[in-house]
Scaffold this motif. Structure first.
Motif, PDB file in Angstrom:
ATOM      1  N   ARG A   1       7.792   2.061  -6.771  1.00  9.70           N
ATOM      2  CA  ARG A   1       7.487   3.697  -6.729  1.00  9.70           C
ATOM      3  C   ARG A   1       6.129   3.627  -7.047  1.00  9.70           C
ATOM      4  NH1 ARG A   1       7.743   7.665 -10.808  1.00  9.70           N
ATOM      5  NH2 ARG A   1       8.146   9.559 -10.092  1.00  9.70           N
ATOM      6  N   CYS A   2       5.331   4.268  -6.505  1.00 13.61           N
ATOM      7  CA  CYS A   2       3.979   4.522  -6.879  1.00 13.61           C
ATOM      8  C   CYS A   2       3.643   5.373  -7.967  1.00 13.61           C
ATOM      9  CB  CYS A   2       3.021   5.145  -5.556  1.00 13.61           C
ATOM     10  SG  CYS A   2       1.354   5.590  -5.827  1.00 13.61           S
ATOM     11  N   LEU A   3       2.825   4.803  -9.133  1.00 14.95           N
ATOM     12  CA  LEU A   3       2.712   5.540 -10.303  1.00 14.95           C
ATOM     13  C   LEU A   3       1.774   6.552 -10.021  1.00 14.95           C
ATOM     14  CD1 LEU A   3       2.796   2.811 -12.805  1.00 14.95           C
ATOM     15  CD2 LEU A   3       4.670   4.471 -12.528  1.00 14.95           C
ATOM     16  N   SER A   4       1.060   6.622  -8.958  1.00 15.13           N
ATOM     17  CA  SER A   4       0.056   7.588  -8.902  1.00 15.13           C
ATOM     18  C   SER A   4       0.306   9.004  -8.356  1.00 15.13           C
ATOM     19  CB  SER A   4      -1.202   7.002  -7.904  1.00 15.13           C
ATOM     20  OG  SER A   4      -1.628   6.280  -8.582  1.00 15.13           O
ATOM     21  N   CYS A   5       1.315   8.905  -7.355  1.00 14.33           N
ATOM     22  CA  CYS A   5       1.757   9.911  -6.547  1.00 14.33           C
ATOM     23  C   CYS A   5       3.462   9.766  -6.456  1.00 14.33           C
ATOM     24  CB  CYS A   5       1.196   9.999  -5.071  1.00 14.33           C
ATOM     25  SG  CYS A   5       2.035   8.714  -3.870  1.00 14.33           S
ATOM     26  N   GLY A   6       3.843   9.013  -6.952  1.00 13.86           N
ATOM     27  CA  GLY A   6       5.540   9.103  -6.974  1.00 13.86           C
ATOM     28  C   GLY A   6       6.236   8.804  -5.508  1.00 13.86           C
ATOM     29  N   GLN A   7       5.411   8.348  -4.770  1.00 13.08           N
ATOM     30  CA  GLN A   7       5.970   8.024  -3.232  1.00 13.08           C
ATOM     31  C   GLN A   7       6.740   6.771  -3.645  1.00 13.08           C
ATOM     32  OE1 GLN A   7       5.504   9.424  -0.264  1.00 13.08           O
ATOM     33  NE2 GLN A   7       6.723   8.177   0.908  1.00 13.08           N
ATOM     34  N   ARG A   8       7.759   6.645  -3.070  1.00 16.26           N
ATOM     35  CA  ARG A   8       8.648   5.461  -3.120  1.00 16.26           C
ATOM     36  C   ARG A   8       8.735   4.881  -1.756  1.00 16.26           C
ATOM     37  NH1 ARG A   8      12.124   9.281  -5.955  1.00 16.26           N
ATOM     38  NH2 ARG A   8      12.797   8.656  -7.896  1.00 16.26           N
TER      39      ARG A   8
ATOM     40  N   LEU B   1       0.782  -1.196   0.010  1.00 16.05           N
ATOM     41  CA  LEU B   1      -0.151  -0.006  -0.082  1.00 16.05           C
ATOM     42  C   LEU B   1       0.919   1.239  -0.099  1.00 16.05           C
ATOM     43  CD1 LEU B   1      -2.973  -0.816   2.592  1.00 16.05           C
ATOM     44  CD2 LEU B   1      -2.877  -1.222  -0.051  1.00 16.05           C
ATOM     45  N   CYS B   2       0.402   2.114  -1.060  1.00 15.22           N
ATOM     46  CA  CYS B   2       1.381   3.564  -1.018  1.00 15.22           C
ATOM     47  C   CYS B   2       1.038   4.245   0.463  1.00 15.22           C
ATOM     48  CB  CYS B   2       0.882   4.240  -2.010  1.00 15.22           C
ATOM     49  SG  CYS B   2       1.742   5.925  -2.232  1.00 15.22           S
ATOM     50  N   LYS B   3       1.860   4.739   1.003  1.00 16.41           N
ATOM     51  CA  LYS B   3       1.923   5.526   2.413  1.00 16.41           C
ATOM     52  C   LYS B   3       0.927   6.631   2.163  1.00 16.41           C
ATOM     53  CE  LYS B   3       5.133   5.903   6.069  1.00 16.41           C
ATOM     54  NZ  LYS B   3       6.438   6.150   6.298  1.00 16.41           N
ATOM     55  N   ARG B   4       1.431   7.230   0.911  1.00 13.66           N
ATOM     56  CA  ARG B   4       0.820   8.735   0.862  1.00 13.66           C
ATOM     57  C   ARG B   4      -0.769   8.449   0.226  1.00 13.66           C
ATOM     58  NH1 ARG B   4       3.976  12.527  -3.356  1.00 13.66           N
ATOM     59  NH2 ARG B   4       5.765  12.508  -1.859  1.00 13.66           N
ATOM     60  N   CYS B   5      -0.817   7.876  -0.817  1.00 12.66           N
ATOM     61  CA  CYS B   5      -2.030   8.081  -1.676  1.00 12.66           C
ATOM     62  C   CYS B   5      -2.787   6.515  -1.298  1.00 12.66           C
ATOM     63  CB  CYS B   5      -1.880   8.275  -3.026  1.00 12.66           C
ATOM     64  SG  CYS B   5      -1.231   7.050  -4.198  1.00 12.66           S
ATOM     65  N   CYS B   6      -2.581   5.803  -0.644  1.00 11.66           N
ATOM     66  CA  CYS B   6      -3.246   4.582  -0.596  1.00 11.66           C
ATOM     67  C   CYS B   6      -3.496   3.448  -1.762  1.00 11.66           C
ATOM     68  CB  CYS B   6      -4.633   5.164   0.239  1.00 11.66           C
ATOM     69  SG  CYS B   6      -4.257   5.076   1.874  1.00 11.66           S
ATOM     70  N   SER B   7      -2.689   3.661  -2.687  1.00 11.60           N
ATOM     71  CA  SER B   7      -2.788   2.926  -3.914  1.00 11.60           C
ATOM     72  C   SER B   7      -2.175   1.645  -3.573  1.00 11.60           C
ATOM     73  CB  SER B   7      -1.994   3.501  -5.108  1.00 11.60           C
ATOM     74  OG  SER B   7      -2.808   4.583  -5.583  1.00 11.60           O
ATOM     75  N   LEU B   8      -2.910   0.687  -4.430  1.00 10.48           N
ATOM     76  CA  LEU B   8      -2.485  -0.621  -4.217  1.00 10.48           C
ATOM     77  C   LEU B   8      -1.226  -0.721  -5.198  1.00 10.48           C
ATOM     78  CD1 LEU B   8      -2.926  -3.515  -3.146  1.00 10.48           C
ATOM     79  CD2 LEU B   8      -4.129  -4.057  -4.918  1.00 10.48           C
TER      80      LEU B   8
HETATM   81 ZN   LIG Z   1       0.788   6.912  -4.279  1.00 12.94          ZN
END
Ligand SMILES: [Zn+2]
Length: 150
Positions: A96-103, A67-74
């Protein structure tokens, strides 16, 4: 989704965990069916996270990993995330989350179950219908176009 009340005296933790599990599985399912369903998957994950947080339930590490810490994407490598292997003394996977870029940096632990294994095991436990869609478990980011922005 609000049937789960933290104020209820007869709070059933088992039920809560089942609910969390369900939401998590649902997120995987929608993405498996259509990788563009990022928003819906995120909604499930967000609900899952919110419930877990509200009820102070400990999440499974394998769930947290995805789970992405920032945007909750799977985070599914090649679908909603890119992965990169790093090797120093130990091996890491940088997701790396493609939605928000969070690593997210994950230590490669060979003992770790992949989510797919786990999810499948859980599905078998529940003995649900024969909806075994052999999830295309791509570990290669293939040609994911990096980023929209930094
Ligand atoms: Zn994200």
């Amino acid at each position: 989704l609000t049937t789960l009340s933290a104020h209820s005296n007869k709070f059933n933790y088992k039920e809560a965990y089942q609910r969390l599990n369900y939401l998590y599985q649902a997120a995987h399912c929608v993405l498996a069916q259509n990788p563009e369903n990022v928003e819906l998957a995120r909604f499930y994950c967000f609900s899952q996270k919110t419930i877990a947080k509200r009820l102070v339930l400990r999440q499974d590490p394998s769930v947290k990993r995805t789970l992405c810490k920032r945007c909750c994407s799977l985070l599914i490598p090649g679908v909603t995330a890119t992965t990169r292997q790093k090797r120093n003394k130990t091996r890491f996977t940088v997701m790396r989350c493609l939605s928000c870029g969070q690593r997210k940096t994950l230590l490669n632990n060979p003992d770790y179950c992949l989510w797919a294994d786990r999810a499948e095991a859980q599905l078998e436990q529940q003995k649900q219908k024969d909806t075994k869609n052999d999830g295309s478990q791509t570990s290669k980011p293939s040609s994911a176009p990096g980023a929209t922005s930094t």
